[in-house]
Design an enzyme around this catalytic site. Structure first.
Site, short mmCIF file in Angstrom:
data_model
loop_
_atom_site.label_atom_id
_atom_site.label_comp_id
_atom_site.label_asym_id
_atom_site.label_seq_id
_atom_site.Cartn_x
_atom_site.Cartn_y
_atom_site.Cartn_z
N HIS A 70 0.81 -1.21 0.00
CA HIS A 70 0.00 0.00 0.00
C HIS A 70 0.85 1.27 0.00
CE1 HIS A 70 -4.32 -1.13 0.55
NE2 HIS A 70 -3.74 -2.31 0.66
N VAL A 74 1.99 3.28 -4.34
CA VAL A 74 1.40 4.59 -4.58
C VAL A 74 2.51 5.62 -4.81
CG1 VAL A 74 -0.22 6.34 -3.74
CG2 VAL A 74 -0.58 3.92 -3.17
N HIS A 196 -1.32 -13.53 -0.80
CA HIS A 196 -2.65 -13.95 -0.36
C HIS A 196 -2.62 -15.37 0.21
CE1 HIS A 196 -4.89 -10.87 -3.15
NE2 HIS A 196 -4.20 -10.29 -2.18
N ASP A 246 -6.26 -18.91 3.04
CA ASP A 246 -5.84 -20.29 2.79
C ASP A 246 -6.19 -21.12 4.01
OD1 ASP A 246 -4.59 -22.69 2.34
OD2 ASP A 246 -2.57 -21.88 2.08
N THR A 249 -3.06 -23.85 5.09
CA THR A 249 -1.87 -23.35 5.79
C THR A 249 -2.00 -21.84 5.96
OG1 THR A 249 -0.71 -23.17 3.66
CG2 THR A 249 -0.37 -25.20 4.92
#
Length: 329
Positions: A70, A74, A196, A246, A249
């Site tokens: 983040h 930018v 992710h 997930d 895991t």
């Protein structure tokens, strides 16, 4: 007279070259071990602080990993993300796109520890980047050698956040274009989204795939779990309602994410697109098969992201506190 003019011209040229060389010496840009003389313990202090904080609050690792994306995506890796709102500018932290981001106070704890050893030397932007690196290690990911020497920006970039920050609901073409502008290619994008593999997604971000009708692209075996975790079509943003990215895991940085999205268990649209778009799917398959390949590409892309248009030399400042620019102290 001609000789005198030639002499003066030569003298001025030498002076100009000398000043240019001096300027280059003063601003080496990002380098390995930037603080080796000014604060040799800096990286070790950050590492130890991350270890301590992770031991107390394991979810902090996800926060640190999200911070670098983040902030650095930018326009610049300058810790603008960390600045609080003022009467004149809105904080990036308060934008809709920063929903769910928290644990900024732990960056301040790390900063305080570094300040006790080396006051006014280490930037918040370097702390942000290095804490993300150490967070990856705590989660079982690769150690990534990173350059340092970033300086802190003095203003929020909230007004241009949407222009630069890739969104999970945007088309894959737009996502690839935004990353490409930072120098990150397609396999790098696929690898970075492998973050992710850990953390969780708030129901606010995924209910559009469940209500009013379930997205047929979702694995039907995964849907009951998602509905159980997100029982409301309009979830309360302040409620602790989320789905682990997930289930297998959830606290390990690994390549299981890629197997999940190939099995249509990706939570957000960008996860689904990553596994189906012809430009990204080959790399998803390759990373699903080889964690070494995933780590290699993640390391490369993470490094590029961390070096996106930094402030160095005499640009920016070294903040005393990470949430406030020095001029406002």
């Amino acid at each position: 007279m001609g000789s005198r003019a030639l002499f003066l011209f030569t003298l001025l040229s030498i002076s100009a070259v000398s000043c240019f060389a001096q300027s280059n010496e003063e601003d080496p840009g990002l380098v390995m071990n930037f603080y080796s003389d000014s604060c040799p313990q800096a990286e070790e202090i950050i590492r130890e602080q991350v270890k301590l904080l992770y031991k107390r609050h394991k979810n902090t690792a996800f926060s640190w990993l999200r911070n670098i994306f983040h902030d650095c995506a930018v326009q610049s890796c300058d810790a603008s993300l960390l600045l609080d709102s003022t009467r004149r500018s809105l904080s990036e932290k308060e934008m809709d796109r920063s929903f769910g981001m928290r644990n900024f106070r732990y960056i301040e704890e790390i900063k305080e520890a570094v300040e006790r050893e080396c006051p006014g030397v280490v930037s918040c932007s370097d702390i942000l980047v290095l804490s993300a690196r150490e967070g990856v290690v705590r989660l079982g990911g690769p150690f990534i050698p990173l350059k340092t020497g970033r300086r802190d920006g003095r203003r929020s970039r909230a007004e241009i956040l949407e222009e630069y920050l890739p969104d999970h609901n945007e088309s894959m073409s737009t996502v690839l274009e935004k990353f490409s502008a930072m120098g990150i290619d397609t396999p790098g994008v696929v690898a970075l989204l492998g973050a992710h593999s850990v953390g969780r997604t708030h129901c606010v971000k995924l209910v559009h795939r469940l209500y009013p009708e379930v997205d047929p692209a979702l694995n039907p075996d995964h849907v009951p779990h998602m509905l159980k975790k997100c029982p409301d079509a309009i979830p309360d943003p302040k409620a602790v309602q989320y789905v682990r990215n997930d289930r297998g895991t959830p606290m390990i940085f690994d390549n299981n994410y890629y197997r999940n999205i190939l099995d249509n268990k990706g939570l957000m649209m960008v996860d689904h697109q990553l596994a189906t778009d012809k430009r990204t799917k080959p790399y998803v398959k390759k990373m699903a098969k080889s964690q070494d390949y995933f780590f290699k590409e993640f390391t490369r892309a993470f490094t590029i992201l961390s070096e996106n248009n930094p402030l160095t030399g005499d640009k920016g400042e070294i903040r005393q506190q990470c949430n406030v620019a020095n001029k406002l102290h």
